[in-house]
Design an enzyme around this catalytic site. Structure first.
Site, short mmCIF file in Angstrom:
data_model
loop_
_atom_site.label_atom_id
_atom_site.label_comp_id
_atom_site.label_asym_id
_atom_site.label_seq_id
_atom_site.Cartn_x
_atom_site.Cartn_y
_atom_site.Cartn_z
N ASP A 1 -44.99 -65.80 -77.04
CA ASP A 1 -45.46 -65.44 -75.69
C ASP A 1 -46.00 -66.68 -75.00
O ASP A 1 -47.20 -66.80 -74.72
CB ASP A 1 -46.56 -64.37 -75.82
CG ASP A 1 -46.82 -63.66 -74.49
OD1 ASP A 1 -46.09 -63.92 -73.52
OD2 ASP A 1 -47.77 -62.86 -74.43
N LYS B 1 -61.30 -58.62 -77.62
CA LYS B 1 -60.10 -58.13 -76.95
C LYS B 1 -60.03 -56.62 -77.11
O LYS B 1 -60.00 -56.10 -78.22
CB LYS B 1 -58.86 -58.79 -77.56
CG LYS B 1 -57.55 -58.49 -76.85
CD LYS B 1 -56.43 -59.32 -77.46
CE LYS B 1 -55.09 -59.07 -76.82
NZ LYS B 1 -54.02 -59.88 -77.43
N ALA C 1 -55.04 -59.06 -69.27
CA ALA C 1 -53.61 -59.30 -69.43
C ALA C 1 -52.86 -57.98 -69.37
O ALA C 1 -53.34 -57.01 -68.80
CB ALA C 1 -53.35 -60.04 -70.74
#
Length: 442
Positions: free
Chosen positions: A281, A152, A133
């Site tokens: 988001d 992540k 991302a």
């Protein structure tokens, strides 16, 4: 590419090519008009070429550029079909993937943030990222206790790149605005810049995700994976299977589209009431459809890096405004908007004109169910964007208080995704359940 393009000059050159390219296309368009093509056709060709270059550049850069691209991509439903069609695939790709960091860089970050013996924390770790991302990428792994997890990892230099990109894009906001009719791009870029520090802070993200996971534990409609471990620039959460919403948009059945749309609306309006936070988001890459053993489809929600803090749930003035508009109370809604700061004291508007401006926008809340479509959203965008339209003139005089900026963007973004899905949604049902002020007080 060992990490984000960190040198400001490299990123600036790529972004600076956007307005230069736009200027070149304007010259090309002038030649076309002289050659006999209509201004409308030329404008569409310019818009299409500009959009193609924009999303190609954003996808290469990651960072703030890609964050802006993701925020903008949910509004592609507002574009004319002949413009949106050719690069819709590029937008979907932008939502789901970006060029990955090499394994060596990932290992270096993990060693710095989790310790030299970081591998002892995992039974397995896949070097190839499962997703990438704007500021980080996700690796699939098995935690030392056997749980399937998502790791992540924040890109080195992400904060520096985010600020640099968004600052540069802010200078070009006037040129990028025509890509989405009816939307002012400059406040969007400013708001993204204001949120940079929060999104880079994985401790805040972990806290927001834990809050949601606790609130939705055992929920029959929404699934939020729990946080397993959180460190500086590394976040480990439970792994979640499922069909990405982008795939449902591309070729899902109507049943899947409708279910996804209903659950997306439910999460949007129930989340603040249940958690005091608004997931801010809402692009398709952050949602999954999960099929349970009982056959029930649930919505999986990812990425809590950007949230709006609404400790009392949705602000009551929003529900009150919707109710007054639906009741056709022109004087009441105008007085309410003035009192809440949506109309500045120095401006005087015709209450009936304000009602006429609002009614088409809230059409989805009027019926028991509403089918969100690209043509409907394009019609709304065109009505507000056309300088000759009374709606355009009135819209320019409406003020959006700062406390409502993020709420406004999240709501618009969610509507954009619903239109991409082409979903039939019982929106009024969600508003009655979760929006304070929407139902008359007894």
């Amino acid at each position: 590419m060992s990490d984000l393009p960190r040198k400001a000059v490299t990123r600036t050159v790529k972004l600076a090519a956007l307005p230069l390219g736009f200027a070149g296309r304007v010259t090309w368009g002038l030649g076309k008009r002289i050659g006999g093509k209509s201004a409308e056709i030329v404008a569409r060709e310019l818009q299409q070429r500009t959009a193609e270059q924009l999303f190609r550049t954003l996808g290469e850069l990651k960072g703030g550029a890609m964050k802006f691209g993701q925020a903008l991509s949910v509004f592609e439903s507002a574009l004319p079909e002949e413009v949106a069609g050719p690069y819709r695939a590029a937008l979907t790709k932008l939502q789901e993937a970006a060029p990955p960091l090499p394994a060596q860089t990932v290992h270096q970050v993990l060693a710095e943030r989790l310790g030299a013996d970081w591998r002892d924390l995992f039974e397995e770790f896949e070097d190839k990222p499962a997703a990438a991302a704007s500021i980080g990428q996700v690796h699939r792994a098995v935690w030392h206790d056997g749980r399937q997890v998502a790791v992540k990892v924040q890109y080195p230099g992400a904060g520096e790149a985010l600020l640099s990109d968004l600052k540069q894009l802010g200078r070009f906001a006037g040129l990028l605005g025509p890509l989405v009719p009816g939307m002012d791009v400059k406040p969007l870029i400013k708001e993204l810049r204001d949120r940079v520090s929060e999104e880079l802070d994985y401790e805040l993200e972990a806290e927001a995700q834990r809050t949601h996971a606790d609130a939705f534990e055992g929920d029959e409609d929404v699934v939020v994976p729990d946080v397993v471990h959180q460190g500086d620039q590394v976040l480990v959460t439970e792994w979640m299977e499922g069909t990405p919403l982008s795939e449902v948009i591309a070729d899902g059945t109507q049943e899947e589209r409708d279910r996804a749309g209903q659950l997306l609306a439910r999460f949007l309006f129930s989340g603040p009431a249940r958690t005091g936070l608004l997931h801010a988001d809402p692009h398709p890459g952050n949602f999954r459809l999960l099929a349970g053993a009982d056959g029930r489809i649930r919505l999986g929600v990812l990425d809590f890096g950007t949230v709006d803090r609404l400790p009392g749930g949705w602000p009551k003035p929003i529900g009150t405004s919707l109710r007054m508009t639906l009741e056709g109370d022109a004087e009441g809604i105008y007085g309410h908007l003035c009192a809440e700061g949506f109309v500045r004291e120095s401006i005087e508007l015709d209450p009936e004109a304000v009602l006429d401006y609002l009614l088409p926008i809230i059409e989805p809340a009027q019926a028991e169910e509403f089918t969100f479509t690209r043509p409907w959203l394009r019609g709304q965008a065109a009505r507000i964007a056309d300088p000759r339209s009374p709606a355009h003139q009135l819209g320019r005089q409406i003020n959006l208080p700062p406390s409502y900026l993020l709420i406004h963007r999240v709501t618009l973004s969610t509507i954009g995704v619903l239109c991409q899905l082409g979903a039939t949604v019982r929106l009024r049902e969600e508003l009655e359940s979760w929006l304070p002020g929407f139902l008359p007080e007894e």
